[in-house]
Design an enzyme around this catalytic site. Sequence first.
Site, mmCIF file in Angstrom:
data_model
loop_
_atom_site.group_PDB
_atom_site.id
_atom_site.type_symbol
_atom_site.label_atom_id
_atom_site.label_comp_id
_atom_site.label_asym_id
_atom_site.label_seq_id
_atom_site.Cartn_x
_atom_site.Cartn_y
_atom_site.Cartn_z
ATOM 1 N NE ARG A 1 -20.825 -9.079 2.468
ATOM 2 C CZ ARG A 1 -20.773 -10.375 2.172
ATOM 3 N NH1 ARG A 1 -19.882 -10.806 1.294
ATOM 4 N NH2 ARG A 1 -21.599 -11.224 2.735
ATOM 5 N N GLY B 1 -22.120 24.738 -13.011
ATOM 6 C CA GLY B 1 -22.448 26.152 -13.186
ATOM 7 C C GLY B 1 -21.262 26.961 -13.673
ATOM 8 C CG ASP C 1 -10.290 15.565 -3.901
ATOM 9 O OD1 ASP C 1 -10.949 14.854 -3.126
ATOM 10 O OD2 ASP C 1 -10.733 16.004 -4.980
ATOM 11 N N GLY D 1 -12.187 24.564 -5.684
ATOM 12 C CA GLY D 1 -11.047 23.710 -6.027
ATOM 13 C C GLY D 1 -10.467 24.112 -7.370
HETATM 14 O O1 F6P Z 1 -13.139 17.055 -5.396
HETATM 15 C C1 F6P Z 1 -13.914 16.649 -4.328
HETATM 16 C C2 F6P Z 1 -14.648 15.384 -4.634
HETATM 17 O O2 F6P Z 1 -15.337 15.018 -3.475
HETATM 18 C C3 F6P Z 1 -13.788 14.242 -5.175
HETATM 19 O O3 F6P Z 1 -13.095 13.559 -4.154
HETATM 20 C C4 F6P Z 1 -14.815 13.404 -5.883
HETATM 21 O O4 F6P Z 1 -14.252 12.675 -6.937
HETATM 22 C C5 F6P Z 1 -15.776 14.424 -6.424
HETATM 23 O O5 F6P Z 1 -15.621 15.596 -5.656
HETATM 24 C C6 F6P Z 1 -17.219 13.979 -6.401
HETATM 25 O O6 F6P Z 1 -18.008 14.994 -6.894
HETATM 26 P P1 F6P Z 1 -19.606 14.978 -6.943
HETATM 27 O O7 F6P Z 1 -20.050 15.930 -5.896
HETATM 28 O O8 F6P Z 1 -19.914 15.444 -8.310
HETATM 29 O O9 F6P Z 1 -20.086 13.582 -6.679
#
Ligand code: F6P
Length: 374
Positions: A286, A84, A149, A124
């Site tokens: 795994r 968005g 993150d 972020g």
């Molecule tokens: O930035 C936060 C985060 O959770 C990252 O760690 C991850 O790569 C990304 O967002 C995943 O985003 P989505 O919600 O698009 O799967």
Amino acid sequence: MTSGIKRIAISTGGGDAPGLNAVISAATRAAHNRGWDVVGIRDGFNGMLLGDDYPDGGLIELTRDRVRGIIHQGGTILGSTNRGNPTAYPVQQADGSWIEQDRTEELLERFAQHGIDALITVGGDGSLTIGNHLHEAGLRLVGVPKTIDNDLDRTMATFGFDSAVDFASECIDRLFSTATSHGRIIVVEVMGRYAGWIALNAGLASGVHAILIPEIPYRLEPVAELIAQRAQRGSKYSMVCVAEGAKPVGGEYTVAAKSVGQAERLGGIGAKVAAQLEELTGRESRAVVLGHLLRGGSPSSTDRLLGLRFGAAAVRALDEGRSGVMVALNPPTVDYVPLSEATSRQKTVPVDCDSIQTARDIGVRFGDEDIGHS
Ligand code: F6P
């Protein structure tokens, strides 16, 4: 204060993080206590841009009742989206293809129509960059940093990270017992985008044997050697924690998907590493992807506190006449940095930091070791 503000809006954008509701709660109550009205925008800016698609018009009046008892709740009561961005809004064409449109002017008009004097935008790097753009286009605005993150450089911490690390550690603890029972290698993939903070902290805290992070390109031979040594000593199982952004020496990130209007989505490295370790060691492996589990659930008390402090500080900033700044943790206080600087550099793990050194001292491998000498 004589800020002239009567009504503010709050929006939450990008991936959610535990602690968002604490920000909304504190900002709303701090604003009410100054006599301001508060409205929440649904799903980033979509509630404003696509108002007609929402039964309530896309805006939620944030009354005292609406924010009561939400501090401990995960997610965001406003909803969020990473599709968005008003400066590059994804629009589908008649032929099914997608283009990006700049809808900044339209968004600013809507703020004016709704009598909104200022915005608190919680997000972020992506959302804060958008925030800076909106501020430069004339909107009075304060940013609040959010990400699990921990990769925002100008704040010592962001809420969400502590909860993510805690839960990842709990999951790894559980995986240890089943890895031990079956004498397997288990590779746990965690989020973190291009930074290895979650993998490093959760891996170290839960005692894994190898940690692979984006900041240290890896080879699997040193990891396989450790696993073989452990097996010889009678420990048939081994645990590896891999950040989704980890990459082999000379290799690339493992990208799960890329679509218009969205950042590339990382994922899949854990399965690759597990398969390669199985081949190198001959031991059954795994892969477990913790993924969005790390974003869900109730925030830790650390993240609740940080969210509350950030939310109240954002309102104080507006009341003091600030705009175009991001709230930042600078212990023992919370201060403000220009939004233009807030996202200029990513905070990645310094490869010589104490946590890496600690891990190396206790025998954890990162995949950059000279094998045969340890
Ligand atoms: O930035 C936060 C985060 O959770 C990252 O760690 C991850 O790569 C990304 O967002 C995943 O985003 P989505 O919600 O698009 O799967």
